[in-house]
Design a protein around this motif. Structure first.
Motif, PDB file in Angstrom:
ATOM      1  N   THR A   1       0.818  -1.211   0.000  1.00  0.00           N
ATOM      2  CA  THR A   1       0.000   0.000   0.000  1.00  0.00           C
ATOM      3  C   THR A   1       0.852   1.262   0.000  1.00  0.00           C
ATOM      4  OG1 THR A   1      -1.710  -1.195   1.245  1.00  0.00           O
ATOM      5  CG2 THR A   1      -1.859   1.210   1.204  1.00  0.00           C
ATOM      6  N   ASP A   2       1.979   1.216   0.706  1.00  0.00           N
ATOM      7  CA  ASP A   2       2.858   2.387   0.725  1.00  0.00           C
ATOM      8  C   ASP A   2       3.381   2.712  -0.674  1.00  0.00           C
ATOM      9  OD1 ASP A   2       2.475   2.630   3.397  1.00  0.00           O
ATOM     10  OD2 ASP A   2       4.396   1.749   3.991  1.00  0.00           O
ATOM     11  N   LEU A   3       3.649   1.686  -1.472  1.00  0.00           N
ATOM     12  CA  LEU A   3       4.119   1.913  -2.838  1.00  0.00           C
ATOM     13  C   LEU A   3       3.011   2.526  -3.686  1.00  0.00           C
ATOM     14  CD1 LEU A   3       6.327   1.648  -4.939  1.00  0.00           C
ATOM     15  CD2 LEU A   3       5.575  -0.710  -5.370  1.00  0.00           C
ATOM     16  N   ALA A   4       1.761   2.092  -3.473  1.00  0.00           N
ATOM     17  CA  ALA A   4       0.642   2.679  -4.210  1.00  0.00           C
ATOM     18  C   ALA A   4       0.444   4.147  -3.821  1.00  0.00           C
ATOM     19  CB  ALA A   4      -0.634   1.891  -3.950  1.00  0.00           C
ATOM     20  N   ILE A   5       0.610   4.452  -2.527  1.00  0.00           N
ATOM     21  CA  ILE A   5       0.507   5.841  -2.084  1.00  0.00           C
ATOM     22  C   ILE A   5       1.628   6.672  -2.703  1.00  0.00           C
ATOM     23  CG2 ILE A   5       0.624   7.355  -0.064  1.00  0.00           C
ATOM     24  CD1 ILE A   5      -0.556   5.092   1.598  1.00  0.00           C
TER      25      ILE A   5
ATOM     26  N   LEU B   1       5.566  19.106  -4.930  1.00  0.00           N
ATOM     27  CA  LEU B   1       4.296  18.396  -4.824  1.00  0.00           C
ATOM     28  C   LEU B   1       3.166  19.398  -5.026  1.00  0.00           C
ATOM     29  CD1 LEU B   1       2.791  15.743  -4.150  1.00  0.00           C
ATOM     30  CD2 LEU B   1       2.777  16.499  -1.751  1.00  0.00           C
ATOM     31  N   THR B   2       2.395  19.211  -6.071  1.00  0.00           N
ATOM     32  CA  THR B   2       1.313  20.153  -6.391  1.00  0.00           C
ATOM     33  C   THR B   2      -0.037  19.709  -5.846  1.00  0.00           C
ATOM     34  OG1 THR B   2       0.959  19.047  -8.520  1.00  0.00           O
ATOM     35  CG2 THR B   2       2.500  20.895  -8.476  1.00  0.00           C
ATOM     36  N   GLY B   3      -0.143  18.475  -5.421  1.00  0.00           N
ATOM     37  CA  GLY B   3      -1.408  17.961  -4.917  1.00  0.00           C
ATOM     38  C   GLY B   3      -1.532  18.112  -3.406  1.00  0.00           C
ATOM     39  N   ASP B   4      -2.600  17.551  -2.873  1.00  0.00           N
ATOM     40  CA  ASP B   4      -2.902  17.625  -1.443  1.00  0.00           C
ATOM     41  C   ASP B   4      -2.885  16.220  -0.863  1.00  0.00           C
ATOM     42  OD1 ASP B   4      -3.614  18.437   1.038  1.00  0.00           O
ATOM     43  OD2 ASP B   4      -5.726  18.807   0.580  1.00  0.00           O
ATOM     44  N   CYS B   5      -2.205  16.066   0.253  1.00  0.00           N
ATOM     45  CA  CYS B   5      -2.120  14.755   0.892  1.00  0.00           C
ATOM     46  C   CYS B   5      -3.495  14.262   1.336  1.00  0.00           C
ATOM     47  CB  CYS B   5      -1.167  14.811   2.089  1.00  0.00           C
ATOM     48  SG  CYS B   5       0.569  15.056   1.630  1.00  0.00           S
ATOM     49  N   MET B   6      -4.357  15.165   1.737  1.00  0.00           N
ATOM     50  CA  MET B   6      -5.700  14.773   2.160  1.00  0.00           C
ATOM     51  C   MET B   6      -6.477  14.152   1.001  1.00  0.00           C
ATOM     52  SD  MET B   6      -7.950  14.442   4.487  1.00  0.00           S
ATOM     53  CE  MET B   6      -7.313  15.413   5.850  1.00  0.00           C
ATOM     54  N   ASP B   7      -6.340  14.698  -0.197  1.00  0.00           N
ATOM     55  CA  ASP B   7      -7.030  14.127  -1.356  1.00  0.00           C
ATOM     56  C   ASP B   7      -6.532  12.715  -1.640  1.00  0.00           C
ATOM     57  OD1 ASP B   7      -8.431  16.460  -1.636  1.00  0.00           O
ATOM     58  OD2 ASP B   7      -7.075  17.319  -3.142  1.00  0.00           O
ATOM     59  N   VAL B   8      -5.220  12.508  -1.513  1.00  0.00           N
ATOM     60  CA  VAL B   8      -4.661  11.171  -1.737  1.00  0.00           C
ATOM     61  C   VAL B   8      -5.181  10.207  -0.678  1.00  0.00           C
ATOM     62  CG1 VAL B   8      -2.528   9.826  -1.853  1.00  0.00           C
ATOM     63  CG2 VAL B   8      -2.622  12.108  -2.865  1.00  0.00           C
ATOM     64  N   ALA B   9      -5.246  10.648   0.555  1.00  0.00           N
ATOM     65  CA  ALA B   9      -5.730   9.784   1.627  1.00  0.00           C
ATOM     66  C   ALA B   9      -7.188   9.392   1.421  1.00  0.00           C
ATOM     67  CB  ALA B   9      -5.557  10.487   2.975  1.00  0.00           C
ATOM     68  N   GLN B  10      -8.014  10.339   0.989  1.00  0.00           N
ATOM     69  CA  GLN B  10      -9.425  10.037   0.748  1.00  0.00           C
ATOM     70  C   GLN B  10      -9.592   9.144  -0.479  1.00  0.00           C
ATOM     71  OE1 GLN B  10     -11.280  13.867   0.452  1.00  0.00           O
ATOM     72  NE2 GLN B  10     -11.268  14.223   2.682  1.00  0.00           N
ATOM     73  N   ARG B  11      -8.784   9.366  -1.495  1.00  0.00           N
ATOM     74  CA  ARG B  11      -8.917   8.563  -2.712  1.00  0.00           C
ATOM     75  C   ARG B  11      -8.529   7.115  -2.454  1.00  0.00           C
ATOM     76  NH1 ARG B  11      -5.235  10.850  -5.640  1.00  0.00           N
ATOM     77  NH2 ARG B  11      -6.543  12.678  -6.048  1.00  0.00           N
TER      78      ARG B  11
ATOM     79  N   LEU C   1      -4.450   9.810   6.931  1.00  0.00           N
ATOM     80  CA  LEU C   1      -3.611  10.923   6.469  1.00  0.00           C
ATOM     81  C   LEU C   1      -2.194  10.800   6.997  1.00  0.00           C
ATOM     82  CD1 LEU C   1      -3.256  13.679   5.086  1.00  0.00           C
ATOM     83  CD2 LEU C   1      -4.120  14.750   7.175  1.00  0.00           C
ATOM     84  N   ALA C   2      -2.040  10.289   8.212  1.00  0.00           N
ATOM     85  CA  ALA C   2      -0.703  10.139   8.790  1.00  0.00           C
ATOM     86  C   ALA C   2       0.157   9.195   7.955  1.00  0.00           C
ATOM     87  CB  ALA C   2      -0.814   9.628  10.229  1.00  0.00           C
ATOM     88  N   ARG C   3      -0.475   8.178   7.370  1.00  0.00           N
ATOM     89  CA  ARG C   3       0.292   7.245   6.540  1.00  0.00           C
ATOM     90  C   ARG C   3       0.758   7.920   5.259  1.00  0.00           C
ATOM     91  NH1 ARG C   3      -1.573   0.996   5.203  1.00  0.00           N
ATOM     92  NH2 ARG C   3       0.483   0.294   4.421  1.00  0.00           N
ATOM     93  N   VAL C   4      -0.096   8.744   4.673  1.00  0.00           N
ATOM     94  CA  VAL C   4       0.309   9.475   3.465  1.00  0.00           C
ATOM     95  C   VAL C   4       1.452  10.428   3.783  1.00  0.00           C
ATOM     96  CG1 VAL C   4      -0.464  11.052   1.663  1.00  0.00           C
ATOM     97  CG2 VAL C   4      -2.002   9.262   2.481  1.00  0.00           C
ATOM     98  N   GLU C   5       1.357  11.106   4.937  1.00  0.00           N
ATOM     99  CA  GLU C   5       2.425  12.019   5.332  1.00  0.00           C
ATOM    100  C   GLU C   5       3.734  11.259   5.552  1.00  0.00           C
ATOM    101  OE1 GLU C   5       2.451  15.191   5.514  1.00  0.00           O
ATOM    102  OE2 GLU C   5       0.360  15.872   5.592  1.00  0.00           O
ATOM    103  N   ARG C   6       3.637  10.048   6.121  1.00  0.00           N
ATOM    104  CA  ARG C   6       4.838   9.245   6.349  1.00  0.00           C
ATOM    105  C   ARG C   6       5.473   8.821   5.028  1.00  0.00           C
ATOM    106  NH1 ARG C   6       2.633   5.798   9.288  1.00  0.00           N
ATOM    107  NH2 ARG C   6       2.425   4.043   7.849  1.00  0.00           N
ATOM    108  N   VAL C   7       4.649   8.451   4.032  1.00  0.00           N
ATOM    109  CA  VAL C   7       5.191   8.073   2.717  1.00  0.00           C
ATOM    110  C   VAL C   7       5.813   9.292   2.031  1.00  0.00           C
ATOM    111  CG1 VAL C   7       4.574   7.230   0.422  1.00  0.00           C
ATOM    112  CG2 VAL C   7       3.593   6.141   2.448  1.00  0.00           C
ATOM    113  N   LEU C   8       5.171  10.459   2.192  1.00  0.00           N
ATOM    114  CA  LEU C   8       5.742  11.671   1.600  1.00  0.00           C
ATOM    115  C   LEU C   8       7.095  11.993   2.217  1.00  0.00           C
ATOM    116  CD1 LEU C   8       5.584  14.168  -0.184  1.00  0.00           C
ATOM    117  CD2 LEU C   8       4.269  15.303   1.631  1.00  0.00           C
ATOM    118  N   ALA C   9       7.219  11.780   3.528  1.00  0.00           N
ATOM    119  CA  ALA C   9       8.515  12.013   4.174  1.00  0.00           C
ATOM    120  C   ALA C   9       9.581  11.079   3.602  1.00  0.00           C
ATOM    121  CB  ALA C   9       8.381  11.816   5.685  1.00  0.00           C
ATOM    122  N   THR C  10       9.181   9.855   3.247  1.00  0.00           N
ATOM    123  CA  THR C  10      10.130   8.931   2.614  1.00  0.00           C
ATOM    124  C   THR C  10      10.525   9.428   1.229  1.00  0.00           C
ATOM    125  OG1 THR C  10       9.151   7.074   3.823  1.00  0.00           O
ATOM    126  CG2 THR C  10      10.495   6.553   1.895  1.00  0.00           C
ATOM    127  N   ILE C  11       9.550   9.905   0.457  1.00  0.00           N
ATOM    128  CA  ILE C  11       9.847  10.434  -0.878  1.00  0.00           C
ATOM    129  C   ILE C  11      10.802  11.623  -0.797  1.00  0.00           C
ATOM    130  CG2 ILE C  11       8.814  11.593  -2.882  1.00  0.00           C
ATOM    131  CD1 ILE C  11       6.347   9.882  -2.491  1.00  0.00           C
TER     132      ILE C  11
END
Length: 522
Positions: free
Chosen positions: A177-181, A195-205, A210-220
């Protein structure tokens, strides 16, 4: 008044654009590389056409029928906007003379691939740059002083895009799932690396916290290039400062107040950061080493080389203008094959259809050969007039570029303005001063303050750029630039100076003064 059917005769006139005439007009707007693709399609479609290749064609545009019937028609009688020319182009001839075997391949005016093949012979013969600066307006293509070498395409390495580079790193660092995010986030990173998008939109999609999306973004944001995945300039520079182990509290405060740095408020910044002038200079110098757009190191798309359609060189006789025949294969009509096919067609209804088809192929081949030849003549005629009108530019540079309109060139060569517009579209010219699109030479004019000739807008821009480059510590305001330009003979308003200054990427006097202060501080 009775209602009923009746027959009426009416006479009217209208301009009919035949398919051949429409294609002739379309050919004018195509570049040499686009014409090459068009010719390849015609070679597949028409069995009577064959390519002689660029090595077998001359440097000057030449009608295939000239060696056979030079006096039968006027080479300048074809105007793409005149309907009658389609019939003139269809007029046939004997193609046996299309490819003479007694060609002097060492002749000065004959080049195999382009203007560089006979440079050695020209130099040996003493054909250096012309001394009189005059124009040779006969349309002959002389040799140009261009170095032979590998094409620009050979220097283009196969670059990986930023998107692919980040996906490869994500595949090595993440899974499931982290790779898909990560894939969703990387799709929203622009070519500059932000990053032009919003992490909240990715989390809802993806229906993940949201914390998981933020954690993946920190990895990126740990991927190469450093600073990628940031949402703001401050975050991008902070990531790079952390990578360099320079993100101390003072640097963090500086990065949080970049607006003060942009305004040049150094005393206020020193108080906020708690540093002296020397430390502030070191911090600003450190910031200058960071990349505000790290993603641009990777190509989002492969760079495409632009090939010149024309070469212009100065010789003793004047200006030599030549079409780039390396990208323009020479077409021939194979009449012997036509005779064989005609002889093999049987009688009857099938034979009539075969003869009709063969006749259409022959007429189409004849028309295309002559249309391409006339296209070359038209391009040469327009380019010659442009060189004539802008001779001062080719001799002395952009400061001497004159205002020029399509109508001026059209009236001088006796063509329609729309024809000149099509000819100058997607065409590039190579000369000793650089590589220019033909549209570059058509610019608006600025009136002279002393009643003399008007000056080109590009020439005015070059003067503005030179004045600002030499301003030193005395920063020139737009009003001062107007005074200096008026002294040089340009009648120009302040708003025009501001518009031209912004067009060439130069800031206002306030912005340049701040940059000067920051430069001294660093």
């Amino acid at each position: 008044m009775g209602l009923g059917p009746r027959l009426d005769l009416r006479q009217s006139q209208s301009l009919v654009m035949t398919p051949q005439l429409q294609q002739a007009i379309k050919l004018l707007a195509l570049s040499n590389l686009e014409i090459e693709g068009f010719i390849a399609e015609e070679l597949e479609r028409n069995p009577l056409l064959e390519s002689a290749g660029p090595d077998e064609g001359g440097s000057e545009p030449r009608d295939l029928a000239d060696t056979r019937d030079a006096d039968a028609r006027d080479p300048d009688s074809f105007d793409p906007l005149e309907p009658a020319t389609a019939d003139q182009l269809i007029a046939g001839g004997d193609a046996a003379a299309d490819a003479p075997l007694d060609v002097d391949y060492a002749a000065e005016t004959f080049h195999h691939d382009g203007p560089t093949d006979s440079i050695g012979d020209s130099i040996a013969a003493g054909d250096g740059p012309g001394l009189d600066g005059g124009l040779r307006l006969d349309g002959a293509g002389g040799g140009g002083s261009f170095e032979e070498g590998a094409g620009f395409e050979a220097t283009l390495a196969s670059e990986i895009s930023l998107h692919d580079h980040l996906l490869a790193q994500a595949g090595a660092a993440l899974a499931g799932t982290d790779l898909a995010i990560a894939a969703q986030l990387i799709d929203q990173i622009d070519e500059a690396g932000y990053l032009t998008g919003d992490c909240m939109d990715v989390a809802q999609r993806l229906r993940v916290p949201l914390a998981r999306v933020e954690r993946v973004l920190a990895t990126i944001q740990t991927f190469e290039p450093t600073g990628v995945g940031a949402r703001t300039l401050a975050e991008c520079l902070t990531l790079q400062a952390r990578e360099a182990d320079r993100c101390d509290p003072a640097m963090a405060r500086l990065l949080a107040n970049l607006d003060l740095l942009a305004r040049g408020a150094l005393p206020q910044l020193r108080r906020l950061c708690g540093v002296d002038e020397e430390d502030m200079a070191d911090m600003i110098r450190e910031l200058r080493d960071y990349d505000p757009k790290p993603g641009l190191r990777y190509g989002s798309a492969r760079v495409q080389a632009v090939t010149p359609d024309l070469f212009v060189a100065r010789t003793r006789a004047g200006w030599a203008i030549e079409l780039n025949s390396a990208t323009l294969p020479r077409l021939l009509v194979n009449r012997s094959y036509h005779a064989e096919l005609a002889a093999g067609i049987a009688g009857g209804a099938a034979g009539k259809e075969g003869k009709a088809w063969l006749g259409e192929c022959l007429a189409s081949a004849n028309w295309l050969v002559k249309a391409l030849d006339q296209r070359a003549r038209t391009i040469m005629k327009v380019a010659t007039e442009i060189v004539k009108q802008q001779e001062a530019f080719f001799l002395h540079g952009v400061a001497h570029l004159k205002p020029l309109t399509l109508k001026t060139v059209a009236d001088a060569i006796g063509m329609h303005e729309s024809t000149v517009s099509r000819v100058t579209s997607n065409k590039y010219l190579s000369c000793e001063r650089g590589f220019y699109e033909l549209k570059y030479f058509f610019t608006s004019g600025i009136q002279s303050s002393d009643g003399g000739d008007a000056a080109s807008a590009e020439a005015v821009k070059s003067h503005i750029k030179a004045l600002i480059a030499a301003e030193g510590d005395a920063i020139l305001s737009d009003d001062k630039l107007v005074e200096l330009l008026n002294a040089r003979g340009f009648d120009i308003a302040r708003r025009t100076v501001a518009k031209y200054r912004e067009a060439i990427g130069l800031g206002s006097s306030v912005q340049r003064r701040r940059q000067r202060v920051l430069g001294r501080a660093a």
